[in-house]
Design a protein around this motif. Sequence first.
Motif, PDB file in Angstrom:
ATOM      1  N   VAL A  18      40.242  40.936  31.915  1.00  0.00           N
ATOM      2  CA  VAL A  18      41.456  40.522  32.612  1.00  0.00           C
ATOM      3  C   VAL A  18      41.215  40.493  34.121  1.00  0.00           C
ATOM      4  O   VAL A  18      41.686  39.599  34.831  1.00  0.00           O
ATOM      5  CB  VAL A  18      42.629  41.466  32.263  1.00  0.00           C
ATOM      6  N   GLU A  19      40.484  41.472  34.610  1.00  0.00           N
ATOM      7  CA  GLU A  19      40.227  41.533  36.053  1.00  0.00           C
ATOM      8  C   GLU A  19      39.507  40.285  36.544  1.00  0.00           C
ATOM      9  O   GLU A  19      39.877  39.704  37.578  1.00  0.00           O
ATOM     10  CB  GLU A  19      39.414  42.775  36.400  1.00  0.00           C
ATOM     11  N   ASP A  20      38.475  39.860  35.823  1.00  0.00           N
ATOM     12  CA  ASP A  20      37.761  38.644  36.222  1.00  0.00           C
ATOM     13  C   ASP A  20      38.675  37.425  36.155  1.00  0.00           C
ATOM     14  O   ASP A  20      38.566  36.504  36.975  1.00  0.00           O
ATOM     15  CB  ASP A  20      36.541  38.432  35.334  1.00  0.00           C
ATOM     16  N   ASN A  21      39.564  37.398  35.172  1.00  0.00           N
ATOM     17  CA  ASN A  21      40.488  36.276  35.030  1.00  0.00           C
ATOM     18  C   ASN A  21      41.411  36.182  36.237  1.00  0.00           C
ATOM     19  O   ASN A  21      41.586  35.106  36.834  1.00  0.00           O
ATOM     20  CB  ASN A  21      41.299  36.440  33.742  1.00  0.00           C
ATOM     21  N   ALA A  22      41.988  37.323  36.622  1.00  0.00           N
ATOM     22  CA  ALA A  22      42.886  37.351  37.779  1.00  0.00           C
ATOM     23  C   ALA A  22      42.145  37.000  39.061  1.00  0.00           C
ATOM     24  O   ALA A  22      42.664  36.279  39.929  1.00  0.00           O
ATOM     25  CB  ALA A  22      43.533  38.732  37.891  1.00  0.00           C
ATOM     26  N   LEU A  23      40.921  37.482  39.178  1.00  0.00           N
ATOM     27  CA  LEU A  23      40.112  37.217  40.364  1.00  0.00           C
ATOM     28  C   LEU A  23      39.804  35.730  40.491  1.00  0.00           C
ATOM     29  O   LEU A  23      39.914  35.135  41.577  1.00  0.00           O
ATOM     30  CB  LEU A  23      38.810  38.021  40.299  1.00  0.00           C
ATOM     31  N   LEU A  24      39.435  35.112  39.386  1.00  0.00           N
ATOM     32  CA  LEU A  24      39.096  33.690  39.420  1.00  0.00           C
ATOM     33  C   LEU A  24      40.325  32.849  39.754  1.00  0.00           C
ATOM     34  O   LEU A  24      40.244  31.882  40.522  1.00  0.00           O
ATOM     35  CB  LEU A  24      38.484  33.257  38.084  1.00  0.00           C
ATOM     36  N   LEU A  25      41.486  33.223  39.196  1.00  0.00           N
ATOM     37  CA  LEU A  25      42.695  32.467  39.508  1.00  0.00           C
ATOM     38  C   LEU A  25      43.047  32.581  40.992  1.00  0.00           C
ATOM     39  O   LEU A  25      43.508  31.602  41.597  1.00  0.00           O
ATOM     40  CB  LEU A  25      43.861  32.938  38.643  1.00  0.00           C
ATOM     41  N   GLU A  26      42.822  33.752  41.576  1.00  0.00           N
ATOM     42  CA  GLU A  26      43.056  33.908  43.013  1.00  0.00           C
ATOM     43  C   GLU A  26      42.274  32.877  43.826  1.00  0.00           C
ATOM     44  O   GLU A  26      42.772  32.332  44.811  1.00  0.00           O
ATOM     45  CB  GLU A  26      42.622  35.306  43.477  1.00  0.00           C
ATOM     46  N   VAL A  27      41.061  32.626  43.399  1.00  0.00           N
ATOM     47  CA  VAL A  27      40.173  31.732  44.145  1.00  0.00           C
ATOM     48  C   VAL A  27      40.552  30.264  43.968  1.00  0.00           C
ATOM     49  O   VAL A  27      40.492  29.481  44.921  1.00  0.00           O
ATOM     50  CB  VAL A  27      38.708  31.966  43.712  1.00  0.00           C
ATOM     51  N   THR A  34      44.347  23.323  34.299  1.00  0.00           N
ATOM     52  CA  THR A  34      43.014  23.924  34.260  1.00  0.00           C
ATOM     53  C   THR A  34      43.133  25.380  34.664  1.00  0.00           C
ATOM     54  O   THR A  34      44.045  25.752  35.414  1.00  0.00           O
ATOM     55  CB  THR A  34      42.024  23.173  35.180  1.00  0.00           C
ATOM     56  N   GLY A  35      42.233  26.219  34.119  1.00  0.00           N
ATOM     57  CA  GLY A  35      42.345  27.640  34.409  1.00  0.00           C
ATOM     58  C   GLY A  35      41.158  28.442  33.914  1.00  0.00           C
ATOM     59  O   GLY A  35      40.215  27.901  33.329  1.00  0.00           O
ATOM     60  N   PRO A  36      41.202  29.767  34.131  1.00  0.00           N
ATOM     61  CA  PRO A  36      40.052  30.632  33.861  1.00  0.00           C
ATOM     62  C   PRO A  36      39.969  31.138  32.423  1.00  0.00           C
ATOM     63  O   PRO A  36      40.974  31.425  31.773  1.00  0.00           O
ATOM     64  CB  PRO A  36      40.266  31.796  34.832  1.00  0.00           C
ATOM     65  N   GLY A  77      31.745  36.396  49.455  1.00  0.00           N
ATOM     66  CA  GLY A  77      33.049  35.954  48.981  1.00  0.00           C
ATOM     67  C   GLY A  77      33.481  36.712  47.756  1.00  0.00           C
ATOM     68  O   GLY A  77      32.739  37.527  47.198  1.00  0.00           O
ATOM     69  N   LYS A  78      34.700  36.449  47.303  1.00  0.00           N
ATOM     70  CA  LYS A  78      35.282  37.180  46.172  1.00  0.00           C
ATOM     71  C   LYS A  78      34.472  37.036  44.890  1.00  0.00           C
ATOM     72  O   LYS A  78      34.496  37.920  44.036  1.00  0.00           O
ATOM     73  CB  LYS A  78      36.708  36.705  45.924  1.00  0.00           C
ATOM     74  N   LEU A  79      33.782  35.914  44.745  1.00  0.00           N
ATOM     75  CA  LEU A  79      33.043  35.661  43.502  1.00  0.00           C
ATOM     76  C   LEU A  79      31.538  35.865  43.660  1.00  0.00           C
ATOM     77  O   LEU A  79      30.763  35.467  42.786  1.00  0.00           O
ATOM     78  CB  LEU A  79      33.322  34.245  42.996  1.00  0.00           C
TER      79      LEU A  79
END
Length: 504
Positions: free
Chosen positions: A237-246, A230-232, A86-88
């Motif tokens: 920044v890349e990890d932040n955007a990736l986590l929000l996608e999930v 709630t949020g990342p 998976g993405k994470l």
Amino acid sequence: MTVVLPTPTQLRAVAEQCGLSLTDEDVASFRGLMQGSIDAYNVIAAMPDELPKVKYPRTPGYRPSAEENPRNAWYYKSTVKGAASGKLKGKTVALKDNIMLAGVPMTNGSSTLEGYIPDFDATIVTRMLDAGAEIAGKTHCEHFCLSGGSHTNSYGAVHNPHKMGYSAGGSSSGSGVVVALGEVDMAIGGDQGGSIRMPSSFCGTYGMKPTWGLVPYTGIMPIEIFVDHTGPMTATVEDNALLLEVIAGDDGYDPRIKAPKVEDYTKALGKGVKGMKIGILKEGFEQPTAEAAVNESVREAAKRFKDLGASVDTVSIPMHMVGPAIWTPIGTEGLTQTMMFGDGYGLSRPDLYSTSLMDFHRGWRRQADSLSETTKLFMMLGTYINNSFGPRFYGKALNISRRLTAAYDKAFKDYDLLLLPTTPMKAPALPAANASREDYVARALEMITNTAPFDITHHPAMSLPCGMVDGLPVGLMLVGRMFEESTIYRAAHAFEQAGDWKKM
């Protein structure tokens, strides 16, 4: 749990509470009339609850020692491995300790919840595990999340990752620390007055408060439905955007979610800021607790956006200065009626209710003296206002918040983003053990003036580190249009790639 018919004495007490005067005949009559409804309650009591199934095995974990946890950032460490892909996959994630992780203790920073163990996973926990993440445990937060400092947790202060003895920001204190120290790749925070962005500012991490209703709050202990986010929180920044996608998107439970616009946020990265229009929010630099060095660091960062090709100039939104005042009745009365006297949830919302949390949380009434000074302050104020005026100020403030939203939206007709200091100040020293109540409360609330307004207008807002002052990070906040997190990520990534923020 069985519901029994009230005794005549109990019914008289209830009647008095309702302002009613009953005769003996009235009491007997009403008791008889109630029996059918009492029977219905017992039908519900006998039925199994309707809760999501726990998908991934885990153990309760353990409380790390002081030697393993020198900044007191962790509450519990417990490894929960997610899906095989998976993405994470390969990412470790820490959870703020107001997020339910089934089988693992949760206190939300308060000793009154000591011993509570959730019985289902928050929606975002399941989504992260489904995406291959590994949950590393629970991080300390402020007492019932009612502080922007890091000193009100029942189990001790959380220390700044860059300087011991200084605030880590709150209320997602531990989440900011473990990310900044590299102990995990990612963390989840919560934000009702700035509690993702303020610790990100003080700790030097990237923290996104998404648009209200983008990420499900299901399975996270609420404060007040109108401001719950709630949020990342991440190191990049890349990890932040990736986590929000999930974690973004409707889950069918959360009543905050109406019509979320979910995007592939990582696709915004690498596009640069050429052609973007950024407005430097004048009033964001004029807060009562503003520090000149912090303002200067943020202004220098704004110049870098211009060097990167963005159009940057100053915009004035005078109503920004009254944002914290508008927030106050909503936050104060909301938390009093929902989180405290509503046993964490209150009524009149089609939510997924954690009845186990509601039952356990009722116990605060027997331990009220152990609540934090901020919790006592807000709860007494909220109760006084409700007793004296009812909920009219809550309602009026919520109505007026639409005017504040419109003021920002007017600026967004000319600008893609607004830019201002996340916190007007860098991390202060933690209050001493013998600090006065006044100092204790001041260190909890003095930093929220730029962040709180966007919790009631619901615009997405992200803190990114932009420099150091006296060995402590400075946070810059980018605010965007509703559901335009991609625009924020685009600009934040360009800034991140322009150089090491610690040397700016």
